[in-house]
Write a protein that holds these residues in place. Structure first.
Motif, PDB file in Angstrom:
ATOM      1  N   ALA A  37       0.833  -1.206   0.000  1.00  0.00           N
ATOM      2  CA  ALA A  37       0.000   0.000   0.000  1.00  0.00           C
ATOM      3  C   ALA A  37       0.866   1.255   0.000  1.00  0.00           C
ATOM      4  O   ALA A  37       0.537   2.258  -0.653  1.00  0.00           O
ATOM      5  N   ASN A  38       1.985   1.205   0.699  1.00  0.00           N
ATOM      6  CA  ASN A  38       2.887   2.348   0.742  1.00  0.00           C
ATOM      7  C   ASN A  38       3.469   2.626  -0.643  1.00  0.00           C
ATOM      8  O   ASN A  38       3.545   3.781  -1.084  1.00  0.00           O
ATOM      9  N   GLU A  39       3.880   1.581  -1.347  1.00  0.00           N
ATOM     10  CA  GLU A  39       4.454   1.763  -2.680  1.00  0.00           C
ATOM     11  C   GLU A  39       3.397   2.286  -3.658  1.00  0.00           C
ATOM     12  O   GLU A  39       3.703   3.129  -4.521  1.00  0.00           O
ATOM     13  N   ALA A  40       2.163   1.817  -3.512  1.00  0.00           N
ATOM     14  CA  ALA A  40       1.088   2.306  -4.377  1.00  0.00           C
ATOM     15  C   ALA A  40       0.842   3.796  -4.144  1.00  0.00           C
ATOM     16  O   ALA A  40       0.637   4.570  -5.084  1.00  0.00           O
ATOM     17  N   ALA A  41       0.866   4.208  -2.867  1.00  0.00           N
ATOM     18  CA  ALA A  41       0.683   5.618  -2.539  1.00  0.00           C
ATOM     19  C   ALA A  41       1.844   6.453  -3.065  1.00  0.00           C
ATOM     20  O   ALA A  41       1.648   7.550  -3.612  1.00  0.00           O
ATOM     21  N   LEU A  42       3.067   5.933  -2.917  1.00  0.00           N
ATOM     22  CA  LEU A  42       4.244   6.647  -3.417  1.00  0.00           C
ATOM     23  C   LEU A  42       4.200   6.821  -4.934  1.00  0.00           C
ATOM     24  O   LEU A  42       4.612   7.854  -5.471  1.00  0.00           O
ATOM     25  N   GLU A  43       3.683   5.813  -5.626  1.00  0.00           N
ATOM     26  CA  GLU A  43       3.601   5.899  -7.076  1.00  0.00           C
ATOM     27  C   GLU A  43       2.618   7.001  -7.495  1.00  0.00           C
ATOM     28  O   GLU A  43       2.865   7.712  -8.476  1.00  0.00           O
ATOM     29  N   LEU A  44       1.532   7.157  -6.745  1.00  0.00           N
ATOM     30  CA  LEU A  44       0.599   8.252  -7.023  1.00  0.00           C
ATOM     31  C   LEU A  44       1.276   9.603  -6.816  1.00  0.00           C
ATOM     32  O   LEU A  44       1.063  10.544  -7.589  1.00  0.00           O
ATOM     33  N   VAL A  45       2.090   9.691  -5.761  1.00  0.00           N
ATOM     34  CA  VAL A  45       2.815  10.931  -5.503  1.00  0.00           C
ATOM     35  C   VAL A  45       3.788  11.219  -6.641  1.00  0.00           C
ATOM     36  O   VAL A  45       3.878  12.347  -7.142  1.00  0.00           O
ATOM     37  N   ARG A  46       4.526  10.196  -7.075  1.00  0.00           N
ATOM     38  CA  ARG A  46       5.486  10.384  -8.172  1.00  0.00           C
ATOM     39  C   ARG A  46       4.795  10.879  -9.444  1.00  0.00           C
ATOM     40  O   ARG A  46       5.282  11.772 -10.134  1.00  0.00           O
ATOM     41  N   LYS A  47       3.648  10.297  -9.764  1.00  0.00           N
ATOM     42  CA  LYS A  47       2.914  10.710 -10.963  1.00  0.00           C
ATOM     43  C   LYS A  47       2.462  12.162 -10.855  1.00  0.00           C
ATOM     44  O   LYS A  47       2.521  12.925 -11.831  1.00  0.00           O
ATOM     45  N   ASP A  48       2.002  12.546  -9.671  1.00  0.00           N
ATOM     46  CA  ASP A  48       1.565  13.918  -9.466  1.00  0.00           C
ATOM     47  C   ASP A  48       2.735  14.880  -9.611  1.00  0.00           C
ATOM     48  O   ASP A  48       2.620  15.943 -10.241  1.00  0.00           O
ATOM     49  N   LYS A  49       3.885  14.517  -9.059  1.00  0.00           N
ATOM     50  CA  LYS A  49       5.055  15.392  -9.147  1.00  0.00           C
ATOM     51  C   LYS A  49       5.637  15.420 -10.557  1.00  0.00           C
ATOM     52  O   LYS A  49       6.158  16.453 -10.993  1.00  0.00           O
ATOM     53  N   LEU A  50       5.532  14.304 -11.285  1.00  0.00           N
ATOM     54  CA  LEU A  50       5.963  14.294 -12.675  1.00  0.00           C
ATOM     55  C   LEU A  50       5.092  15.242 -13.501  1.00  0.00           C
ATOM     56  O   LEU A  50       5.584  15.973 -14.372  1.00  0.00           O
ATOM     57  N   ARG A  51       3.798  15.232 -13.236  1.00  0.00           N
ATOM     58  CA  ARG A  51       2.892  16.170 -13.910  1.00  0.00           C
ATOM     59  C   ARG A  51       3.321  17.601 -13.614  1.00  0.00           C
ATOM     60  O   ARG A  51       3.361  18.452 -14.522  1.00  0.00           O
ATOM     61  N   GLU A  52       3.667  17.890 -12.360  1.00  0.00           N
ATOM     62  CA  GLU A  52       4.039  19.256 -11.996  1.00  0.00           C
ATOM     63  C   GLU A  52       5.324  19.708 -12.688  1.00  0.00           C
ATOM     64  O   GLU A  52       5.387  20.802 -13.258  1.00  0.00           O
ATOM     65  N   VAL A  53       6.360  18.873 -12.614  1.00  0.00           N
ATOM     66  CA  VAL A  53       7.650  19.303 -13.162  1.00  0.00           C
ATOM     67  C   VAL A  53       7.606  19.402 -14.680  1.00  0.00           C
ATOM     68  O   VAL A  53       8.210  20.312 -15.270  1.00  0.00           O
ATOM     69  N   THR A  54       6.890  18.519 -15.352  1.00  0.00           N
ATOM     70  CA  THR A  54       6.799  18.597 -16.817  1.00  0.00           C
ATOM     71  C   THR A  54       5.896  19.750 -17.254  1.00  0.00           C
ATOM     72  O   THR A  54       6.039  20.257 -18.372  1.00  0.00           O
ATOM     73  N   ALA A  55       4.984  20.168 -16.385  1.00  0.00           N
ATOM     74  CA  ALA A  55       4.165  21.341 -16.695  1.00  0.00           C
ATOM     75  C   ALA A  55       4.977  22.626 -16.568  1.00  0.00           C
ATOM     76  O   ALA A  55       4.628  23.646 -17.179  1.00  0.00           O
ATOM     77  N   GLY A  56       6.051  22.588 -15.747  1.00  0.00           N
ATOM     78  CA  GLY A  56       6.896  23.770 -15.607  1.00  0.00           C
ATOM     79  C   GLY A  56       7.077  24.280 -14.195  1.00  0.00           C
ATOM     80  O   GLY A  56       7.743  25.303 -13.980  1.00  0.00           O
ATOM     81  N   HIS A  57       6.497  23.594 -13.211  1.00  0.00           N
ATOM     82  CA  HIS A  57       6.687  24.036 -11.826  1.00  0.00           C
ATOM     83  C   HIS A  57       8.160  23.936 -11.433  1.00  0.00           C
ATOM     84  O   HIS A  57       8.894  23.051 -11.896  1.00  0.00           O
ATOM     85  N   ASP A  58       8.580  24.825 -10.564  1.00  0.00           N
ATOM     86  CA  ASP A  58       9.974  24.878 -10.114  1.00  0.00           C
ATOM     87  C   ASP A  58      10.214  24.085  -8.846  1.00  0.00           C
ATOM     88  O   ASP A  58      11.364  23.873  -8.452  1.00  0.00           O
ATOM     89  N   GLY A  59       9.158  23.665  -8.196  1.00  0.00           N
ATOM     90  CA  GLY A  59       9.275  22.906  -6.964  1.00  0.00           C
ATOM     91  C   GLY A  59       7.915  22.473  -6.491  1.00  0.00           C
ATOM     92  O   GLY A  59       6.885  22.792  -7.105  1.00  0.00           O
ATOM     93  N   THR A  60       7.893  21.743  -5.379  1.00  0.00           N
ATOM     94  CA  THR A  60       6.644  21.167  -4.903  1.00  0.00           C
ATOM     95  C   THR A  60       6.656  21.093  -3.388  1.00  0.00           C
ATOM     96  O   THR A  60       7.678  21.327  -2.742  1.00  0.00           O
ATOM     97  N   TRP A  61       5.510  20.736  -2.818  1.00  0.00           N
ATOM     98  CA  TRP A  61       5.345  20.654  -1.356  1.00  0.00           C
ATOM     99  C   TRP A  61       5.120  19.211  -0.916  1.00  0.00           C
ATOM    100  O   TRP A  61       4.433  18.433  -1.604  1.00  0.00           O
TER     101      TRP A  61
END
Length: 572
Positions: free
Chosen positions: A366-390
């Motif tokens: 369950a932890n790895e599944a949650a982490l994968e969701l976080v990674r996908k969200d952060k990949l969306r942010e950085v490829t969109a152009g965000h400079d950082g995340t929370w």
């Protein structure tokens, strides 16, 4: 929006035992401390620091009152059918070719920022987390009791001075700062929140001026030497709805810089775009703060809360299940894209949103599944152009840092490489598009369960609460409250789980009864009995069923944590 004087009534009063000698704070004329006296607190509440806070209050209180009146007028317009939009009178700012002051080298790299309350161990853990920035929070992640606020200032002073330690007696372990730490930003409270333990000229002080003033006064010099590389201090600015509120902050910063004789533009701040009206004011907010800005941040949970609140009088704009309102929704993606374009056009950071997951230590899958969701969200942010995340938990820092580093390489940010000119065409229709989805009984239950448990913790002094594998702060409880209120007011049909029933007071009453029983089972009878769950339930359900939606849940709940000590400012 009710004023503080209207909502704040009958605080608790504790009369201490008499003792000899000086037991009160040394206060300047016109200042009264109604919080408990403590010798350690007196090192924060010095006469000089209080003079500084009082000077800010006296200079800016009428500007703040006017800004809050403008909020109330805008709310009336929205409730009468108007929609927020771009201001035609400031088109020249939006279309102008100006830029903000260059970003200081000390904070050029903000790939991952961790947030949390000003609790002593949290401050140490966050600064040691290997995140680039720690945002120490006096706002949504803090229950603003007198003890929390004063100890928070002590903790930040010790952190800036690098003398902070924490002894965990249960583990017999002493925590201290590493050689390399995250850069410290501080988030004061919003303009609307009072500080009822400090009165200036007979009225409660403005909470954010207390937070800013005490921290700045005690720490600006050491911070600039130790962390700022000659710049700073650094701040986050919450809950603004209009550029006039940013103008007040800019003037506060200039007043503070003059007070201590540091150059204009030393103080730097990132404004959170977490209200729907503010998304139409991003250029204007940056323009007002152009000498002091280091960017904007997508405060997406509060943004959802604000969407419901702004459209409380619009039955055609009902929000579906909160779990369905993510960044894939067109109005949310448009908000993020336009923020990136605006910030990079003006030469400052465009910060992404919060990952609130908590590592699930007893379930690796369950932890790895949650982490994968976080990674996908952060990949969306950085490829969109965000400079950082929370992130809210140190355990998320490595995964999020890896995503941003893999996509940004050695560049500290994407300010000059990702202009997102395609987002320049986004308009009111994009930013206000109705969210799509369904409404379910499970969401009504989750809202109720989360709202009551968060408020119960907040009333006992906790503003950052682990619930169902997420670290929740006030924004989550606010979404829960206003969505319940909206569904009740308009009798929403629960069309997502095949029930076909409409939300009404009878159904909500049964849900509250069921969820209180579930909370008792989950936390245990003893904790439930000793906790503030019944008080929280009364407050939460009262706000969900009120004929008029309160602007902020914590304003009403604040009455329950204010304790006045009548001799706080006196000498015996």
């Amino acid at each position: 929006m009710a004023s503080f004087e209207e909502t704040f009534t009958q605080p608790k009063t504790t009369v201490p035992k008499k003792s000899s000698g000086i037991i009160g704070y040394d206060v300047p004329e016109g200042v009264e401390i109604r919080g408990r006296y403590d010798p350690e607190f007196s090192k924060i509440l010095t006469r000089g620091a209080l003079q500084f806070v009082a000077s800010l209050q006296r200079e800016f209180r009428n500007h703040i009152k006017y800004a809050m009146e403008c909020r109330r007028e805008a709310k009336m317009r929205y409730n009468n059918g108007s929609l927020p939009g771009f201001d035609p009178t400031t088109k020249y700012i939006r279309e102008g070719e100006w830029v903000c002051a260059p970003v200081p080298q000390a904070v050029a790299d903000r790939r991952v920022e961790i947030t949390g309350p000003v609790d002593r161990k949290m401050v140490i853990d966050a600064l040691n987390s290997r995140a680039k920035v720690f945002m120490a929070d006096f706002e949504d992640a803090l229950s603003p009791s007198w003890e929390n606020l004063m100890r928070g200032h002590i903790n930040l002073r010790d952190a800036v001075n690098r003398t902070i330690t924490f002894h965990d007696q249960a583990r017999n372990k002493v925590y201290k700062l590493n050689d390399q730490t995250a850069k410290l930003f501080v988030r004061p409270r919003g303009w609307h929140l009072p500080e009822a333990h400090i009165f200036i000229d007979g009225e409660p002080a403005t909470g954010c001026l207390v937070d800013f003033g005490l921290y700045f006064f005690h720490n600006y010099a050491n911070f600039r030497k130790a962390q700022g590389q000659g710049s700073g201090p650094f701040f986050y600015l919450p809950k603004m709805e209009h550029s006039r509120e940013a103008r007040i902050w800019n003037n506060v910063f200039e007043r503070a810089e003059k007070w201590v004789r540091i150059e204009k533009g030393s103080i730097r701040a990132t404004a959170l775009i977490e209200t729907l009206p503010a998304v139409f004011q991003m250029n204007e907010i940056l323009y007002e703060l152009r000498d002091h800005s280091v960017g904007l941040n997508c405060g997406r949970w509060d943004y959802i809360f604000s969407y419901i609140k702004t459209f409380q009088g619009h039955p055609d704009r009902l929000l579906p299940d909160r779990t369905q309102v993510g960044m894939a929704q067109h109005f949310m993606r448009s908000y993020s894209d336009l923020l990136i374009h605006t910030c990079h056009k003006r030469g400052v950071h465009a910060m992404g949103g919060m990952a609130a997951h908590i590592p699930i230590r007893d379930d690796p899958a369950a932890n790895e599944a949650a982490l994968e969701l976080v990674r996908k969200d952060k990949l969306r942010e950085v490829t969109a152009g965000h400079d950082g995340t929370w992130v809210t938990h140190p355990g998320l820092v490595p995964a999020c840092m890896e995503v941003f580093t893999n996509n940004m390489g050695n560049s500290p940010n994407q300010i000059h490489s990702m202009k997102r000119r395609d987002a320049s065409i986004l308009d009111e229709e994009d930013l206000l598009q109705r969210p799509r989805g369904v409404c379910t009984l499970e969401c009504l239950r989750l809202n109720t369960r989360v709202g009551i448990q968060y408020l119960a913790a907040w009333l006992t002094g906790l503003g950052c609460v682990p619930l169902y594998n997420f670290m929740e702060e006030a924004a989550a409880a606010e979404i829960s409250r206003v969505q319940n209120w909206q569904w009740l007011k308009y009798g929403v049909e629960l069309d997502g789980d095949g029930l076909g029933v409409k939300v009404n007071l009878d159904l909500f009453g049964r849900v509250v009864e069921d969820e209180m029983a579930r909370i008792e089972r989950e936390v245990g009878k003893e904790k439930f009995k000793k906790g503030m769950y019944k008080v929280a339930c009364k407050l939460f359900t009262g706000q969900c069923t009120a004929p008029v939606l309160d602007d902020f849940m914590t304003l009403d709940a604040y009455n329950n944590i204010v304790i006045h000590h009548p001799i706080g400012s006196s000498r015996l």
